[in-house]
Scaffold this motif. Structure first.
Motif, PDB file in Angstrom:
ATOM      1  N   GLN A   1      11.464  75.509  49.325  1.00 46.33           N
ATOM      2  CA  GLN A   1      10.449  76.172  50.118  1.00 46.33           C
ATOM      3  C   GLN A   1      10.386  75.529  51.499  1.00 46.33           C
ATOM      4  O   GLN A   1      10.223  74.318  51.618  1.00 46.33           O
ATOM      5  CB  GLN A   1       9.093  76.071  49.437  1.00 46.33           C
ATOM      6  N   VAL A   2      10.494  76.356  52.533  1.00 45.35           N
ATOM      7  CA  VAL A   2      10.417  75.874  53.899  1.00 45.35           C
ATOM      8  C   VAL A   2       8.977  75.497  54.223  1.00 45.35           C
ATOM      9  O   VAL A   2       8.047  76.244  53.929  1.00 45.35           O
ATOM     10  CB  VAL A   2      10.919  76.929  54.891  1.00 45.35           C
ATOM     11  N   GLN A   3       8.812  74.337  54.838  1.00 45.13           N
ATOM     12  CA  GLN A   3       7.494  73.886  55.240  1.00 45.13           C
ATOM     13  C   GLN A   3       7.566  73.274  56.628  1.00 45.13           C
ATOM     14  O   GLN A   3       8.453  72.476  56.923  1.00 45.13           O
ATOM     15  CB  GLN A   3       6.941  72.863  54.252  1.00 45.13           C
ATOM     16  N   LEU A   4       6.624  73.658  57.484  1.00 47.16           N
ATOM     17  CA  LEU A   4       6.506  73.128  58.835  1.00 47.16           C
ATOM     18  C   LEU A   4       5.105  72.561  58.994  1.00 47.16           C
ATOM     19  O   LEU A   4       4.129  73.266  58.750  1.00 47.16           O
ATOM     20  CB  LEU A   4       6.742  74.216  59.881  1.00 47.16           C
ATOM     21  N   VAL A   5       5.008  71.308  59.393  1.00 40.89           N
ATOM     22  CA  VAL A   5       3.720  70.638  59.514  1.00 40.89           C
ATOM     23  C   VAL A   5       3.576  70.061  60.909  1.00 40.89           C
ATOM     24  O   VAL A   5       4.311  69.146  61.288  1.00 40.89           O
ATOM     25  CB  VAL A   5       3.556  69.529  58.462  1.00 40.89           C
ATOM     26  N   GLU A   6       2.616  70.594  61.672  1.00 39.28           N
ATOM     27  CA  GLU A   6       2.365  70.122  63.028  1.00 39.28           C
ATOM     28  C   GLU A   6       1.391  68.956  63.019  1.00 39.28           C
ATOM     29  O   GLU A   6       0.525  68.855  62.143  1.00 39.28           O
ATOM     30  CB  GLU A   6       1.783  71.245  63.900  1.00 39.28           C
ATOM     31  N   SER A   7       1.502  68.115  64.024  1.00 37.67           N
ATOM     32  CA  SER A   7       0.571  67.019  64.213  1.00 37.67           C
ATOM     33  C   SER A   7       0.547  66.647  65.688  1.00 37.67           C
ATOM     34  O   SER A   7       1.414  67.054  66.458  1.00 37.67           O
ATOM     35  CB  SER A   7       0.948  65.806  63.365  1.00 37.67           C
ATOM     36  N   GLY A   8      -0.449  65.875  66.088  1.00 35.62           N
ATOM     37  CA  GLY A   8      -0.526  65.375  67.449  1.00 35.62           C
ATOM     38  C   GLY A   8      -1.563  66.038  68.325  1.00 35.62           C
ATOM     39  O   GLY A   8      -1.777  65.595  69.459  1.00 35.62           O
ATOM     40  N   GLY A   9      -2.207  67.077  67.836  1.00 35.98           N
ATOM     41  CA  GLY A   9      -3.231  67.732  68.629  1.00 35.98           C
ATOM     42  C   GLY A   9      -4.479  66.877  68.731  1.00 35.98           C
ATOM     43  O   GLY A   9      -4.639  65.877  68.034  1.00 35.98           O
TER      44      GLY A   9
END
Length: 117
Positions: A1-9
């Motif tokens: 399963q493809v997963q994209l997790v953003e951070s840094g905001g």
């Protein structure tokens, strides 16, 4: 399963800087076309910057000269360095991955960037 997790905001004053990160998993990261999009409250989602698997980058006119997109294929991570931030940059920023022929799209949950004046 493809997963994209953003951070840094986060919250930053006008003129400040932030670096966003997008950690990808469940995919062969190096062959994907990657991008950053943003969506302000009540507005449509718009492209901020994109980078091809070969490294060619493209930017929205509104961020040229201020933002830099990059990728570290060894770390499966996409970055967006944001400098000279303006209040109009306030939005939720989303990581996007595309696979040719660009009919497959994956999105992260987003990270909020708030720029105060």
């Amino acid at each position: 399963q493809v997963q994209l997790v953003e951070s840094g905001g986060g919250l930053v004053q006008a003129g400040g800087s932030l670096r966003l990160s997008c950690a990808a998993s469940g995919m062969i990261f190096s062959v994907f076309h990657m991008g950053w999009y943003r969506q302000a409250p009540g507005e449509q989602r718009e492209l901020v910057a994109e980078i091809a698997s070969g490294g060619r980058a493209n930017y929205a006119d509104s961020v040229k000269g201020r933002f830099t997109i990059s990728r570290d294929n060894a770390k499966n991570t996409l970055y967006l360095q944001m400098n000279s931030l303006k209040p109009e940059d306030t939005a939720v920023y989303y990581c996007n991955a595309k696979m040719g022929p660009f009919t497959t799209n994956y999105w992260g949950e987003g990270t909020l960037v708030t720029v105060s004046s």
